[in-house]
Design a protein around this motif. Sequence first.
Motif, PDB file in Angstrom:
ATOM      1  N   LYS A 326      48.931 -74.697  29.848  1.00 32.36           N
ATOM      2  CA  LYS A 326      48.027 -73.625  29.431  1.00 32.36           C
ATOM      3  C   LYS A 326      48.011 -73.546  27.904  1.00 32.36           C
ATOM      4  N   ARG A 327      46.835 -73.644  27.333  1.00 31.97           N
ATOM      5  CA  ARG A 327      46.694 -73.551  25.875  1.00 31.97           C
ATOM      6  C   ARG A 327      46.486 -72.087  25.485  1.00 31.97           C
ATOM      7  N   TYR A 328      47.154 -71.703  24.379  1.00 34.15           N
ATOM      8  CA  TYR A 328      47.014 -70.329  23.899  1.00 34.15           C
ATOM      9  C   TYR A 328      47.200 -70.300  22.386  1.00 34.15           C
ATOM     10  N   THR A 329      46.837 -69.180  21.792  1.00 28.97           N
ATOM     11  CA  THR A 329      46.939 -69.013  20.339  1.00 28.97           C
ATOM     12  C   THR A 329      48.090 -68.082  20.015  1.00 28.97           C
ATOM     13  N   THR A 338      50.682 -75.070  23.404  1.00 30.09           N
ATOM     14  CA  THR A 338      50.568 -75.387  24.833  1.00 30.09           C
ATOM     15  C   THR A 338      51.840 -74.940  25.545  1.00 30.09           C
ATOM     16  N   LYS A 339      51.654 -74.238  26.636  1.00 27.91           N
ATOM     17  CA  LYS A 339      52.780 -73.783  27.441  1.00 27.91           C
ATOM     18  C   LYS A 339      52.739 -74.461  28.796  1.00 27.91           C
ATOM     19  N   ASN A 340      53.889 -74.981  29.213  1.00 26.30           N
ATOM     20  CA  ASN A 340      53.980 -75.648  30.506  1.00 26.30           C
ATOM     21  C   ASN A 340      54.370 -74.639  31.578  1.00 26.30           C
ATOM     22  N   LEU A 341      53.553 -74.523  32.610  1.00 24.82           N
ATOM     23  CA  LEU A 341      53.799 -73.576  33.697  1.00 24.82           C
ATOM     24  C   LEU A 341      54.034 -74.318  35.007  1.00 24.82           C
ATOM     25  N   LYS A 372      51.433 -64.766  38.597  1.00 23.66           N
ATOM     26  CA  LYS A 372      50.036 -65.217  38.645  1.00 23.66           C
ATOM     27  C   LYS A 372      49.688 -66.202  37.533  1.00 23.66           C
ATOM     28  N   ALA A 373      50.503 -66.250  36.477  1.00 26.63           N
ATOM     29  CA  ALA A 373      50.139 -67.010  35.277  1.00 26.63           C
ATOM     30  C   ALA A 373      49.813 -68.469  35.574  1.00 26.63           C
ATOM     31  N   SER A 374      50.677 -69.139  36.320  1.00 21.39           N
ATOM     32  CA  SER A 374      50.455 -70.562  36.589  1.00 21.39           C
ATOM     33  C   SER A 374      49.239 -70.770  37.482  1.00 21.39           C
ATOM     34  N   LEU A 375      49.023 -69.849  38.437  1.00 19.15           N
ATOM     35  CA  LEU A 375      47.879 -69.973  39.337  1.00 19.15           C
ATOM     36  C   LEU A 375      46.566 -69.778  38.584  1.00 19.15           C
TER      37      LEU A 375
END
Length: 418
Positions: A326-329, A338-341, A372-375
């Motif tokens: 998941k890409r985030y600022t 980038t965060k790996n979920l 829910k974040a990864s989904l």
Amino acid sequence: MEVQRNTYLTKIINRMHNGMIKVITGIRRSGKSYLLLTLFRKHLHKIGVREDHILVMEFDRFENRQYRDPYVLLDYLKKQITDDGDYYILLDEVQMLHNFEEVLNSLMRESNLDIYVTGSNSKFLSKDILTEFRGRGDEIHIFPLSFQEYMQVYDGDLYHGWAEYVMYGGLPFVITLKTDEQKVQYLTSLIRETYIKDIVERNTIEKQQELEDLLNMLASSIGALTNPLKIEATFKSRMHSSISDNTISKYIGYLKEAFMINEAQRYDVKGRKYIGSPVKYYFEDIGLRNARLDFRQVEETHLMENVIYNELRMRGYNVDVGNVNKRYTDKETGSKLTKNLEIDFVANLGSKRFYIQSAYKMPDAEKIKQEKASLLAINDSFKKIIVVKDVIKPFQDEDGILTIGLFDFLQNSDSLEW
């Protein structure tokens, strides 16, 4: 007490007269003989098959020891087959029959014979079947009792049934035992005197203690990512052992072949590819897992995850561990990160796919957001599900995620389709 194991019985029925040897495999004491000799035999009677056209041989019975000689067995079967009608050959513990591979291949040449066998222990594993029967063996793998099957005969409510199941597992004989002491003794003896001995004898393992230490490590870390290199480092630091990662890989292979553990690989959802090491390991029976650790590490969170994994496998799904980036600022620096979920399970069956999270509790908004974040990071249209231990009415939220209670999930074989 009779458990209706309809899932497996249906699989056998659907394979009748398919021109192959139906081979029922599974961990020791999982109910293979009962499935074949009781449930399937009853089905044959129900559809009108005459008893003299059902030829049964239980090779582990002392009075049948003479039939372990292939010539004696073949002569006996030949005398029983007196017409051109269909005959059903049910052979239990077939590994005790000398040269059983050649005998079965010989019986397959007779067009009016439909052959079914069970086998167990170190002489009869899945890879042996694939090798010896060269595509003519049709394997039906049987698991210990699912929670739904367990509750068919458990004398109590769902909550007490779950407490027993998550502690002592689903081996059918366990549910017949009356006291905790009996169940502990049975499972502890079984894993020590049967399962481990089978693996040691089959693979001529000289350092049995290292195998047992490895089994303890895997039992202590169900649902955790690991690999042989990590385990090797643990052996060196904690036990001052020089066991290599190659030996550890072999031992893990032996445990998988004996159906004690199963491996869930990591799958990159967005990249649509397998990542490789590390992986997760789950036990085929959680009662045996607990017995291996002397019932000292009974963390319900991890055991619930193991039960859900097993349930998905019983329903026929291939089960992987999902990974999604998941890409985030970053709010402070403005940098793109980038965060790996992780998704607990990616379950696939043909064209079907489900993304499933195991959540013991979701007591507040923060925990719900976390689960829910990864989904939410998945950008395809396959169904997304959270299974919670809480008793709730199943509901689908504004993000399209279905939340379902554990008991509803386990008790209804169609629960993924809700």
